[in-house]
Design a protein around this motif. Structure first.
Motif, PDB file in Angstrom:
ATOM      1  N   TRP A 103       0.833  -1.195   0.000  1.00  0.00           N
ATOM      2  CA  TRP A 103       0.000   0.000   0.000  1.00  0.00           C
ATOM      3  C   TRP A 103       0.872   1.251   0.000  1.00  0.00           C
ATOM      4  O   TRP A 103       2.083   1.177   0.145  1.00  0.00           O
ATOM      5  CB  TRP A 103      -0.928  -0.017   1.215  1.00  0.00           C
ATOM      6  CG  TRP A 103      -1.876  -1.170   1.194  1.00  0.00           C
ATOM      7  CD1 TRP A 103      -1.801  -2.295   1.960  1.00  0.00           C
ATOM      8  CD2 TRP A 103      -3.028  -1.341   0.366  1.00  0.00           C
ATOM      9  NE1 TRP A 103      -2.838  -3.142   1.663  1.00  0.00           N
ATOM     10  CE2 TRP A 103      -3.613  -2.589   0.689  1.00  0.00           C
ATOM     11  CE3 TRP A 103      -3.628  -0.562  -0.619  1.00  0.00           C
ATOM     12  CZ2 TRP A 103      -4.757  -3.061   0.060  1.00  0.00           C
ATOM     13  CZ3 TRP A 103      -4.775  -1.038  -1.241  1.00  0.00           C
ATOM     14  CH2 TRP A 103      -5.322  -2.274  -0.897  1.00  0.00           C
ATOM     15  N   SER A 104       0.217   2.392  -0.099  1.00  0.00           N
ATOM     16  CA  SER A 104       0.927   3.635  -0.357  1.00  0.00           C
ATOM     17  C   SER A 104       1.210   4.505   0.863  1.00  0.00           C
ATOM     18  O   SER A 104       2.192   5.226   0.877  1.00  0.00           O
ATOM     19  CB  SER A 104       0.109   4.437  -1.374  1.00  0.00           C
ATOM     20  OG  SER A 104       0.828   5.517  -1.866  1.00  0.00           O
ATOM     21  N   PHE A 105       0.358   4.470   1.881  1.00  0.00           N
ATOM     22  CA  PHE A 105       0.468   5.427   2.989  1.00  0.00           C
ATOM     23  C   PHE A 105       0.717   4.729   4.307  1.00  0.00           C
ATOM     24  O   PHE A 105       0.006   3.797   4.637  1.00  0.00           O
ATOM     25  CB  PHE A 105      -0.813   6.249   3.106  1.00  0.00           C
ATOM     26  CG  PHE A 105      -0.740   7.287   4.195  1.00  0.00           C
ATOM     27  CD1 PHE A 105      -0.286   8.560   3.911  1.00  0.00           C
ATOM     28  CD2 PHE A 105      -1.118   6.986   5.492  1.00  0.00           C
ATOM     29  CE1 PHE A 105      -0.214   9.518   4.910  1.00  0.00           C
ATOM     30  CE2 PHE A 105      -1.041   7.934   6.492  1.00  0.00           C
ATOM     31  CZ  PHE A 105      -0.594   9.206   6.192  1.00  0.00           C
ATOM     32  N   PRO A 106       1.691   5.217   5.068  1.00  0.00           N
ATOM     33  CA  PRO A 106       2.720   6.188   4.747  1.00  0.00           C
ATOM     34  C   PRO A 106       3.844   5.540   3.946  1.00  0.00           C
ATOM     35  O   PRO A 106       4.066   4.333   4.051  1.00  0.00           O
ATOM     36  CB  PRO A 106       3.228   6.647   6.119  1.00  0.00           C
ATOM     37  CG  PRO A 106       2.975   5.482   7.025  1.00  0.00           C
ATOM     38  CD  PRO A 106       1.764   4.783   6.471  1.00  0.00           C
ATOM     39  N   SER A 107       4.548   6.335   3.191  1.00  0.00           N
ATOM     40  CA  SER A 107       5.629   5.824   2.342  1.00  0.00           C
ATOM     41  C   SER A 107       6.722   5.184   3.201  1.00  0.00           C
ATOM     42  O   SER A 107       7.260   5.814   4.109  1.00  0.00           O
ATOM     43  CB  SER A 107       6.232   6.971   1.530  1.00  0.00           C
ATOM     44  OG  SER A 107       7.479   6.587   0.980  1.00  0.00           O
ATOM     45  N   GLY A 108       7.046   3.940   2.881  1.00  0.00           N
ATOM     46  CA  GLY A 108       8.103   3.243   3.607  1.00  0.00           C
ATOM     47  C   GLY A 108       9.470   3.848   3.365  1.00  0.00           C
ATOM     48  O   GLY A 108      10.273   3.985   4.295  1.00  0.00           O
ATOM     49  N   HIS A 109       9.749   4.200   2.122  1.00  0.00           N
ATOM     50  CA  HIS A 109      11.039   4.817   1.813  1.00  0.00           C
ATOM     51  C   HIS A 109      11.188   6.170   2.522  1.00  0.00           C
ATOM     52  O   HIS A 109      12.245   6.477   3.073  1.00  0.00           O
ATOM     53  CB  HIS A 109      11.201   5.012   0.305  1.00  0.00           C
ATOM     54  CG  HIS A 109      11.593   3.787  -0.440  1.00  0.00           C
ATOM     55  ND1 HIS A 109      10.714   2.769  -0.714  1.00  0.00           N
ATOM     56  CD2 HIS A 109      12.779   3.417  -0.979  1.00  0.00           C
ATOM     57  CE1 HIS A 109      11.334   1.825  -1.400  1.00  0.00           C
ATOM     58  NE2 HIS A 109      12.596   2.196  -1.568  1.00  0.00           N
ATOM     59  N   ALA A 110      10.125   6.989   2.477  1.00  0.00           N
ATOM     60  CA  ALA A 110      10.185   8.295   3.138  1.00  0.00           C
ATOM     61  C   ALA A 110      10.369   8.127   4.638  1.00  0.00           C
ATOM     62  O   ALA A 110      11.175   8.836   5.260  1.00  0.00           O
ATOM     63  CB  ALA A 110       8.925   9.102   2.839  1.00  0.00           C
ATOM     64  N   THR A 111       9.643   7.186   5.222  1.00  0.00           N
ATOM     65  CA  THR A 111       9.756   6.929   6.656  1.00  0.00           C
ATOM     66  C   THR A 111      11.152   6.452   7.010  1.00  0.00           C
ATOM     67  O   THR A 111      11.793   6.970   7.931  1.00  0.00           O
ATOM     68  CB  THR A 111       8.718   5.884   7.109  1.00  0.00           C
ATOM     69  OG1 THR A 111       7.409   6.322   6.750  1.00  0.00           O
ATOM     70  CG2 THR A 111       8.779   5.657   8.604  1.00  0.00           C
ATOM     71  N   THR A 112      11.638   5.466   6.271  1.00  0.00           N
ATOM     72  CA  THR A 112      12.954   4.898   6.564  1.00  0.00           C
ATOM     73  C   THR A 112      14.056   5.932   6.350  1.00  0.00           C
ATOM     74  O   THR A 112      14.981   6.041   7.165  1.00  0.00           O
ATOM     75  CB  THR A 112      13.202   3.647   5.694  1.00  0.00           C
ATOM     76  OG1 THR A 112      12.169   2.700   5.973  1.00  0.00           O
ATOM     77  CG2 THR A 112      14.552   3.026   5.986  1.00  0.00           C
ATOM     78  N   GLY A 113      13.974   6.693   5.262  1.00  0.00           N
ATOM     79  CA  GLY A 113      14.969   7.732   5.011  1.00  0.00           C
ATOM     80  C   GLY A 113      14.994   8.772   6.119  1.00  0.00           C
ATOM     81  O   GLY A 113      16.069   9.159   6.597  1.00  0.00           O
ATOM     82  N   ALA A 114      13.820   9.214   6.560  1.00  0.00           N
ATOM     83  CA  ALA A 114      13.753  10.230   7.613  1.00  0.00           C
ATOM     84  C   ALA A 114      14.207   9.666   8.957  1.00  0.00           C
ATOM     85  O   ALA A 114      14.936  10.341   9.705  1.00  0.00           O
ATOM     86  CB  ALA A 114      12.342  10.791   7.714  1.00  0.00           C
ATOM     87  N   MET A 115      13.793   8.439   9.285  1.00  0.00           N
ATOM     88  CA  MET A 115      14.242   7.834  10.546  1.00  0.00           C
ATOM     89  C   MET A 115      15.752   7.637  10.535  1.00  0.00           C
ATOM     90  O   MET A 115      16.436   7.930  11.526  1.00  0.00           O
ATOM     91  CB  MET A 115      13.541   6.494  10.800  1.00  0.00           C
ATOM     92  CG  MET A 115      12.122   6.627  11.275  1.00  0.00           C
ATOM     93  SD  MET A 115      11.385   5.081  11.899  1.00  0.00           S
ATOM     94  CE  MET A 115      11.529   3.984  10.517  1.00  0.00           C
ATOM     95  N   THR A 116      16.280   7.151   9.427  1.00  0.00           N
ATOM     96  CA  THR A 116      17.725   6.931   9.325  1.00  0.00           C
ATOM     97  C   THR A 116      18.478   8.253   9.462  1.00  0.00           C
ATOM     98  O   THR A 116      19.462   8.347  10.198  1.00  0.00           O
ATOM     99  CB  THR A 116      18.073   6.242   7.991  1.00  0.00           C
ATOM    100  OG1 THR A 116      17.366   5.001   7.915  1.00  0.00           O
ATOM    101  CG2 THR A 116      19.565   5.987   7.864  1.00  0.00           C
ATOM    102  N   ALA A 117      18.011   9.272   8.758  1.00  0.00           N
ATOM    103  CA  ALA A 117      18.658  10.585   8.850  1.00  0.00           C
ATOM    104  C   ALA A 117      18.635  11.093  10.287  1.00  0.00           C
ATOM    105  O   ALA A 117      19.655  11.574  10.799  1.00  0.00           O
ATOM    106  CB  ALA A 117      17.980  11.578   7.908  1.00  0.00           C
ATOM    107  N   GLY A 118      17.499  10.983  10.941  1.00  0.00           N
ATOM    108  CA  GLY A 118      17.395  11.434  12.330  1.00  0.00           C
ATOM    109  C   GLY A 118      18.327  10.673  13.258  1.00  0.00           C
ATOM    110  O   GLY A 118      18.980  11.267  14.129  1.00  0.00           O
TER     111      GLY A 118
END
Length: 188
Positions: A103-118
């Motif tokens: 499914w589309s929401f929430p984006s896994g890539h966006a979530t993972t990228g933001a969590m990793t960056a944080g």
């Protein structure tokens, strides 16, 4: 399900249309390269290396690496549960310029990228008393680029990416609260 158009939020259709109609091959290749860094072993390898680089004893380094990886992994599991509950369809399959699943929401890539960056930025602040602002900004830009690449490649609506970023921010905030309340550290 797949290909069915969900209720869109303001800006979703416009940004999707722009992305689909502005795809030079070199930019698509760059977006695919960026999106590839936001999933799989790369985020885990990054947080493990960041944890191992934090000063102190070997035991502390290994513990920090394990905690960072656990934070990332548990956040991904929770995000997957939310995604399954929401069950929002992705943009039309004909518009995709890369592979996507689920499914589309929430984006896994966006979530993972933001969590990793944080987590990487947090590890920097634990390691160094004075973190060069440019380092934190570059890491943050990478996290944002992972999410934006998903919109550009046509596999997510922009609101899916915003949802991923907000989910990651909430998860990281909760993690920091638990860390501070457990007496393991203080927020500077």
């Amino acid at each position: 399900m797949l290909g069915a158009t969900p209720r869109l939020l303001p800006g979703d259709a416009m940004l999707h249309h722009w992305s689909v109609t502005h795809r030079p091959a070199v930019v698509v290749a760059f977006a695919r390269a960026i999106t590839a860094t936001g999933t799989g072993f790369i985020p885990f390898a990054a947080v493990l290396l960041a944890g191992l680089s934090v000063g102190g004893t070997i035991r502390r380094r290994v513990t920090t690496a394990a905690v960072l990886a656990l934070c990332l992994g548990s956040g991904q599991v929770l995000r997957y549960a939310v995604m399954t509950l929401v069950a929002r369809p992705r943009p039309p399959l004909a518009d995709w310029a890369t592979h996507a699943s689920g499914w589309s929401f929430p984006s896994g890539h966006a979530t993972t990228g933001a969590m990793t960056a944080g987590l990487l930025i947090a590890a920097l602040y634990v390691r160094c008393r004075r973190v060069p602002p440019v380092a934190a900004v570059l890491i943050g830009m990478w996290g944002a680029a992972v999410g934006l690449s998903r919109v550009y490649l046509g596999v997510h609506w922009f609101s899916d990416v915003i949802g991923g970023w907000l989910f990651a921010a909430a998860w990281l905030a909760l993690t920091v609260c638990v860390y501070v309340l457990a007496g393991r550290g203080t927020v500077r």
